[in-house]
Design a protein around this motif. Structure first.
Motif, PDB file in Angstrom:
ATOM      1  N   VAL A  92       0.875  -1.175   0.000  1.00 34.98           N
ATOM      2  CA  VAL A  92       0.000   0.000   0.000  1.00 34.98           C
ATOM      3  C   VAL A  92       0.913   1.227   0.000  1.00 34.98           C
ATOM      4  CG1 VAL A  92      -1.771   1.302   1.201  1.00 34.98           C
ATOM      5  CG2 VAL A  92      -1.822  -1.206   1.243  1.00 34.98           C
ATOM      6  N   TYR A  93       0.689   2.101  -0.945  1.00 31.00           N
ATOM      7  CA  TYR A  93       1.509   3.301  -1.095  1.00 31.00           C
ATOM      8  C   TYR A  93       0.757   4.501  -0.514  1.00 31.00           C
ATOM      9  CZ  TYR A  93       4.944   0.890  -3.938  1.00 31.00           C
ATOM     10  OH  TYR A  93       5.930   0.043  -4.361  1.00 31.00           O
ATOM     11  N   TYR A  94       1.448   5.251   0.333  1.00 33.21           N
ATOM     12  CA  TYR A  94       0.880   6.421   0.998  1.00 33.21           C
ATOM     13  C   TYR A  94       1.653   7.671   0.594  1.00 33.21           C
ATOM     14  CZ  TYR A  94      -1.152   2.957   4.181  1.00 33.21           C
ATOM     15  OH  TYR A  94      -1.837   1.897   4.727  1.00 33.21           O
ATOM     16  N   CYS A  95       0.940   8.722   0.256  1.00 35.25           N
ATOM     17  CA  CYS A  95       1.624   9.994   0.053  1.00 35.25           C
ATOM     18  C   CYS A  95       1.536  10.807   1.334  1.00 35.25           C
ATOM     19  CB  CYS A  95       1.034  10.775  -1.115  1.00 35.25           C
ATOM     20  SG  CYS A  95      -0.577  11.498  -0.817  1.00 35.25           S
ATOM     21  N   ASN A  96       2.462  11.726   1.488  1.00 38.35           N
ATOM     22  CA  ASN A  96       2.385  12.666   2.593  1.00 38.35           C
ATOM     23  C   ASN A  96       2.822  14.047   2.129  1.00 38.35           C
ATOM     24  OD1 ASN A  96       5.250  13.029   2.891  1.00 38.35           O
ATOM     25  ND2 ASN A  96       5.354  11.192   4.121  1.00 38.35           N
ATOM     26  N   ALA A  97       2.435  15.022   2.918  1.00 43.24           N
ATOM     27  CA  ALA A  97       2.803  16.403   2.627  1.00 43.24           C
ATOM     28  C   ALA A  97       2.937  17.154   3.937  1.00 43.24           C
ATOM     29  CB  ALA A  97       1.765  17.063   1.728  1.00 43.24           C
ATOM     30  N   ASP A  98       3.979  17.928   4.051  1.00 40.58           N
ATOM     31  CA  ASP A  98       4.166  18.792   5.213  1.00 40.58           C
ATOM     32  C   ASP A  98       3.506  20.124   4.889  1.00 40.58           C
ATOM     33  OD1 ASP A  98       7.544  17.559   5.720  1.00 40.58           O
ATOM     34  OD2 ASP A  98       5.616  16.783   6.411  1.00 40.58           O
ATOM     35  N   MET A  99       2.437  20.427   5.597  1.00 40.76           N
ATOM     36  CA  MET A  99       1.619  21.593   5.243  1.00 40.76           C
ATOM     37  C   MET A  99       1.280  22.436   6.454  1.00 40.76           C
ATOM     38  SD  MET A  99      -1.059  20.129   2.406  1.00 40.76           S
ATOM     39  CE  MET A  99      -1.850  18.905   3.435  1.00 40.76           C
ATOM     40  N   GLY A 100       1.247  23.736   6.220  1.00 38.48           N
ATOM     41  CA  GLY A 100       0.679  24.657   7.180  1.00 38.48           C
ATOM     42  C   GLY A 100      -0.687  25.060   6.670  1.00 38.48           C
ATOM     43  N   THR A 101      -1.687  25.020   7.518  1.00 35.34           N
ATOM     44  CA  THR A 101      -3.057  25.272   7.077  1.00 35.34           C
ATOM     45  C   THR A 101      -3.709  26.326   7.948  1.00 35.34           C
ATOM     46  OG1 THR A 101      -4.112  23.663   8.528  1.00 35.34           O
ATOM     47  CG2 THR A 101      -3.203  22.834   6.455  1.00 35.34           C
ATOM     48  N   ALA A 102      -4.863  26.775   7.497  1.00 38.31           N
ATOM     49  CA  ALA A 102      -5.632  27.721   8.312  1.00 38.31           C
ATOM     50  C   ALA A 102      -6.017  27.061   9.630  1.00 38.31           C
ATOM     51  CB  ALA A 102      -6.861  28.169   7.543  1.00 38.31           C
ATOM     52  N   GLN A 103      -6.290  25.764   9.562  1.00 41.38           N
ATOM     53  CA  GLN A 103      -6.707  25.035  10.768  1.00 41.38           C
ATOM     54  C   GLN A 103      -5.585  24.984  11.807  1.00 41.38           C
ATOM     55  OE1 GLN A 103      -8.102  21.119   9.809  1.00 41.38           O
ATOM     56  NE2 GLN A 103      -9.395  20.978  11.611  1.00 41.38           N
ATOM     57  N   THR A 104      -4.339  24.862  11.346  1.00 36.85           N
ATOM     58  CA  THR A 104      -3.202  24.798  12.267  1.00 36.85           C
ATOM     59  C   THR A 104      -2.577  26.171  12.476  1.00 36.85           C
ATOM     60  OG1 THR A 104      -1.591  24.351  10.512  1.00 36.85           O
ATOM     61  CG2 THR A 104      -2.714  22.449  11.486  1.00 36.85           C
ATOM     62  N   ARG A 105      -3.217  27.194  11.934  1.00 32.51           N
ATOM     63  CA  ARG A 105      -2.711  28.563  12.026  1.00 32.51           C
ATOM     64  C   ARG A 105      -1.296  28.660  11.491  1.00 32.51           C
ATOM     65  NH1 ARG A 105      -5.107  30.815  17.815  1.00 32.51           N
ATOM     66  NH2 ARG A 105      -7.267  30.250  17.396  1.00 32.51           N
ATOM     67  N   GLY A 106      -1.049  27.936  10.417  1.00 33.28           N
ATOM     68  CA  GLY A 106       0.230  28.026   9.742  1.00 33.28           C
ATOM     69  C   GLY A 106       1.307  27.100  10.271  1.00 33.28           C
ATOM     70  N   VAL A 107       1.042  26.444  11.399  1.00 31.32           N
ATOM     71  CA  VAL A 107       2.030  25.493  11.922  1.00 31.32           C
ATOM     72  C   VAL A 107       2.095  24.303  10.981  1.00 31.32           C
ATOM     73  CG1 VAL A 107       2.601  23.939  13.821  1.00 31.32           C
ATOM     74  CG2 VAL A 107       1.658  26.221  14.298  1.00 31.32           C
ATOM     75  N   VAL A 108       3.309  23.932  10.583  1.00 29.56           N
ATOM     76  CA  VAL A 108       3.472  22.854   9.607  1.00 29.56           C
ATOM     77  C   VAL A 108       3.385  21.497  10.304  1.00 29.56           C
ATOM     78  CG1 VAL A 108       5.034  21.779   7.935  1.00 29.56           C
ATOM     79  CG2 VAL A 108       4.880  24.283   8.100  1.00 29.56           C
ATOM     80  N   ILE A 109       2.475  20.654   9.817  1.00 28.45           N
ATOM     81  CA  ILE A 109       2.375  19.287  10.292  1.00 28.45           C
ATOM     82  C   ILE A 109       2.309  18.369   9.082  1.00 28.45           C
ATOM     83  CG2 ILE A 109       1.226  19.928  12.431  1.00 28.45           C
ATOM     84  CD1 ILE A 109      -1.376  18.912  11.244  1.00 28.45           C
TER      85      ILE A 109
END
Length: 122
Positions: A92-109
Motif C-alpha cells: 500500500v503506497y501512501y503519500c504525505n505532505a508537510d503543510m501549514g493550514t488555516a486550521q493549524t494557524r500556519g504550523v506545519v504538520i
C-alpha cells in the motif's frame, strides 16, 4: 478541511509501469516537502521517495533508477512514476505532505493520504 487524495494504484505484471498521483485539497494551505511511503503486509512503513518545494529529490536504494517522484506546485500534486516494477514492490503506497493550514494557524504538520494498493504479479 485539508486532505490528500491518492489515485493510480492497481494490478500490474512484473516489468510493467504505474503512475501514482496525490492531490492536496482544502482551504488555505501551504505545502513544503511531499513524499511517498509504502507498507507491505507484515512489514513496517518505509520511505520510497521525497521531493522538496524546489524539486530536490531523495529515493530509497531499492527504487533508485526505477521510480521517479515529481510535483506540480500549481496543482498541489505529487506524482510517483514507477517503472520496471517487481513483485517486491507490492504494497500500500501512501503519500504525505508537510503543510501549514488555516486550521493549524500556519504550523506545519505532516498529512497523510488514505493509501492506494499496488500489486505486482510475477
Amino acid at each position: 478541511q485539508v486532505q490528500l487524495v491518492e489515485s493510480g494504484g492497481g494490478l500490474v505484471q512484473a516489468g510493467g509501469s504505474l503512475r501514482l498521483s496525490c492531490a492536496a485539497s482544502g482551504r488555505s494551505f501551504s505545502i513544503n516537502a511531499m513524499g511517498w511511503y509504502r507498507q507491505a503486509p507484515g512489514k513496517q512503513r518505509e520511505l520510497v521517495a521525497t521531493i522538496t518545494t524546489g524539486g530536490s529529490t531523495n529515493y530509497a536504494d531499492s527504487v533508485k533508477g526505477r521510480f521517479t517522484i515529481s510535483r506540480d506546485n500549481a496543482k498541489n500534486t505529487v506524482y510517483l512514476q514507477m517503472n520496471s516494477l517487481k513483485p517486491e514492490d507490492t504494497a500500500v503506497y501512501y503519500c504525505n505532505a508537510d503543510m501549514g493550514t488555516a486550521q493549524t494557524r500556519g504550523v506545519v504538520i505532516r498529512y497523510w493520504g488514505q493509501g492506494t494498493q499496488v500489486t505486482v504479479s510475477s
